[in-house]
Design a protein around this motif. Structure first.
Motif, PDB file in Angstrom:
ATOM      1  N   ASN A   1       0.827  -1.197   0.000  1.00 16.51           N
ATOM      2  CA  ASN A   1       0.000   0.000   0.000  1.00 16.51           C
ATOM      3  C   ASN A   1       0.861   1.247   0.000  1.00 16.51           C
ATOM      4  N   LEU A   2       0.971   1.863  -1.163  1.00 15.03           N
ATOM      5  CA  LEU A   2       1.821   3.052  -1.260  1.00 15.03           C
ATOM      6  C   LEU A   2       0.956   4.297  -1.367  1.00 15.03           C
ATOM      7  N   PRO A   3       1.368   5.395  -0.737  1.00 20.34           N
ATOM      8  CA  PRO A   3       0.624   6.629  -0.971  1.00 20.34           C
ATOM      9  C   PRO A   3       0.797   7.047  -2.431  1.00 20.34           C
ATOM     10  N   PRO A   4      -0.248   7.615  -3.068  1.00 21.59           N
ATOM     11  CA  PRO A   4      -0.094   8.030  -4.461  1.00 21.59           C
ATOM     12  C   PRO A   4       0.944   9.143  -4.582  1.00 21.59           C
ATOM     13  N   ASN A   5       1.641   9.190  -5.706  1.00 17.61           N
ATOM     14  CA  ASN A   5       2.658  10.228  -5.967  1.00 17.61           C
ATOM     15  C   ASN A   5       3.676  10.352  -4.842  1.00 17.61           C
ATOM     16  N   ALA A   6       4.167   9.223  -4.358  1.00 16.00           N
ATOM     17  CA  ALA A   6       5.070   9.246  -3.206  1.00 16.00           C
ATOM     18  C   ALA A   6       6.334  10.057  -3.482  1.00 16.00           C
ATOM     19  N   VAL A   7       6.877   9.930  -4.697  1.00 17.93           N
ATOM     20  CA  VAL A   7       8.122  10.644  -5.008  1.00 17.93           C
ATOM     21  C   VAL A   7       7.885  12.145  -4.980  1.00 17.93           C
ATOM     22  N   GLU A   8       6.837  12.577  -5.677  1.00 20.99           N
ATOM     23  CA  GLU A   8       6.571  14.014  -5.754  1.00 20.99           C
ATOM     24  C   GLU A   8       6.232  14.580  -4.373  1.00 20.99           C
ATOM     25  N   THR A   9       5.520  13.805  -3.586  1.00 21.19           N
ATOM     26  CA  THR A   9       5.172  14.260  -2.234  1.00 21.19           C
ATOM     27  C   THR A   9       6.431  14.514  -1.418  1.00 21.19           C
ATOM     28  N   HIS A  10       7.381  13.568  -1.499  1.00 21.60           N
ATOM     29  CA  HIS A  10       8.653  13.758  -0.771  1.00 21.60           C
ATOM     30  C   HIS A  10       9.388  14.993  -1.273  1.00 21.60           C
ATOM     31  N   LEU A  11       9.453  15.123  -2.591  1.00 21.52           N
ATOM     32  CA  LEU A  11      10.205  16.252  -3.157  1.00 21.52           C
ATOM     33  C   LEU A  11       9.562  17.583  -2.767  1.00 21.52           C
ATOM     34  N   ASN A  12       8.220  17.585  -2.687  1.00 19.99           N
ATOM     35  CA  ASN A  12       7.525  18.822  -2.332  1.00 19.99           C
ATOM     36  C   ASN A  12       7.789  19.239  -0.885  1.00 19.99           C
ATOM     37  N   GLU A  13       8.198  18.262  -0.062  1.00 16.38           N
ATOM     38  CA  GLU A  13       8.492  18.591   1.347  1.00 16.38           C
ATOM     39  C   GLU A  13       9.829  19.306   1.486  1.00 16.38           C
ATOM     40  N   LEU A  14      10.631  19.270   0.410  1.00 13.79           N
ATOM     41  CA  LEU A  14      11.952  19.902   0.469  1.00 13.79           C
ATOM     42  C   LEU A  14      11.873  21.268  -0.206  1.00 13.79           C
ATOM     43  N   ASP A  15      12.745  22.141   0.236  1.00 13.30           N
ATOM     44  CA  ASP A  15      12.754  23.487  -0.333  1.00 13.30           C
ATOM     45  C   ASP A  15      13.669  23.481  -1.557  1.00 13.30           C
ATOM     46  N   LEU A  16      13.135  22.928  -2.665  1.00 12.98           N
ATOM     47  CA  LEU A  16      13.988  22.701  -3.833  1.00 12.98           C
ATOM     48  C   LEU A  16      13.743  23.728  -4.928  1.00 12.98           C
ATOM     49  N   ASN A  17      14.784  24.031  -5.639  1.00 13.93           N
ATOM     50  CA  ASN A  17      14.665  24.767  -6.895  1.00 13.93           C
ATOM     51  C   ASN A  17      13.786  23.912  -7.829  1.00 13.93           C
ATOM     52  N   PRO A  18      12.744  24.500  -8.464  1.00 12.00           N
ATOM     53  CA  PRO A  18      11.842  23.700  -9.305  1.00 12.00           C
ATOM     54  C   PRO A  18      12.566  22.930 -10.406  1.00 12.00           C
ATOM     55  N   ALA A  19      13.659  23.494 -10.920  1.00  7.85           N
ATOM     56  CA  ALA A  19      14.400  22.795 -11.984  1.00  7.85           C
ATOM     57  C   ALA A  19      15.029  21.510 -11.432  1.00  7.85           C
ATOM     58  N   VAL A  20      15.489  21.569 -10.181  1.00  8.27           N
ATOM     59  CA  VAL A  20      16.074  20.373  -9.550  1.00  8.27           C
ATOM     60  C   VAL A  20      14.989  19.321  -9.365  1.00  8.27           C
ATOM     61  N   LYS A  21      13.841  19.758  -8.877  1.00  9.59           N
ATOM     62  CA  LYS A  21      12.724  18.825  -8.661  1.00  9.59           C
ATOM     63  C   LYS A  21      12.323  18.153  -9.986  1.00  9.59           C
ATOM     64  N   ASP A  22      12.176  18.950 -11.049  1.00  8.97           N
ATOM     65  CA  ASP A  22      11.767  18.390 -12.340  1.00  8.97           C
ATOM     66  C   ASP A  22      12.816  17.431 -12.891  1.00  8.97           C
ATOM     67  N   HIS A  23      14.081  17.777 -12.669  1.00  5.60           N
ATOM     68  CA  HIS A  23      15.162  16.917 -13.161  1.00  5.60           C
ATOM     69  C   HIS A  23      15.133  15.563 -12.438  1.00  5.60           C
ATOM     70  N   VAL A  24      14.969  15.597 -11.121  1.00  7.28           N
ATOM     71  CA  VAL A  24      14.916  14.354 -10.331  1.00  7.28           C
ATOM     72  C   VAL A  24      13.716  13.507 -10.780  1.00  7.28           C
TER      73      VAL A  24
END
Ligand code: ADP
Ligand code: NI
Length: 200
Positions: free
Chosen positions: A54-77
């Protein structure tokens, strides 16, 4: 990830991180944060385990959104994680950044060699598959559909994927490590067939 099989648990991530950190020493201009974030999150949404865990939906994006990331870094990851898997590489060719190449090579190094053999048989056991079915010939490379639907014995998986990885490494540093691990798998297969066939 502790709900996944022993070949896709957190120790897989730790080995891939060590591989990636090694490759990064050869490519000092690569963005270390992109590489390390992609490694850490690359398997948490693994489709193979979608029906078991049982995985939460969009687990990767949810984690990335918790970090204060440059959007380009987030999109690249996200791009790396969404396109790096072996099955996806069977269907579409994408333009790969140096960070993409490092993460993919680091993951693939953990699929070959002694660890690769251990992970393959562990996964086959997890799926209750036979070790080897001698009369089952396959003609790799398979299409994404055939690969995803394949239920073959674990020795067959070597021909469907593991033995093909050496020639698909992106980086020169990765190719060198893969060559040695590839030879180790070939020796393993020679010994396996000798014992299977009763050549004492
Ligand atoms: P990727 O994560 O690159 O998409 P896979 O999900 O196909 O690659 O497989 C990851 C690892 O899981 C493989 O390297 C192997 O160890 C194991 N595995 C996957 N499919 C099989 C199979 N049919 N038989 C044995 N092992 C498998
Ligand atoms: Ni992985």
């Amino acid at each position: 990830m502790n709900q996944f099989d022993g070949g896709h648990d957190f120790s897989h991530i730790q080995r891939v991180l060590a591989n990636a950190n090694h490759l990064l020493t050869h490519y000092p201009n690569a963005n270390k944060s992109v590489v390390q974030l992609a490694v850490l999150l690359h398997d948490i949404e693994d489709e193979k385990f979608k029906d078991e865990v049982n995985l939460p939906p969009n687990a990767v994006e949810t984690h990335l959104n918790e970090l204060d990331l440059n959007p380009a870094v987030k999109d690249h990851v996200l791009f790396i994680i969404n396109h790096m898997s072996y099955k996806d590489s069977l269907e579409q060719k994408v333009e790969k950044s140096i960070e993409f190449k490092i993460v993919q090579d680091a993951d693939r190094l953990d699929a070959i060699g002694a660890i690769g053999i251990a992970r393959a048989f562990n996964y086959g056991g997890h799926k209750n598959r036979p070790l080897y079915t001698p009369n089952n010939t396959i003609n790799p490379p398979l299409s994404k559909k055939d690969y995803t639907q394949s239920n073959s014995a674990t020795i067959q998986h070597f021909y469907e994927k593991l033995l093909l990885l050496k020639d698909q490494m992106n980086t020169e540093a990765g190719q060198q490590i893969a060559a040695q691990r590839h030879r180790y798998m070939e020796k393993f297969l020679d010994q396996f067939y000798a014992e299977w066939n009763g050549n004492l």
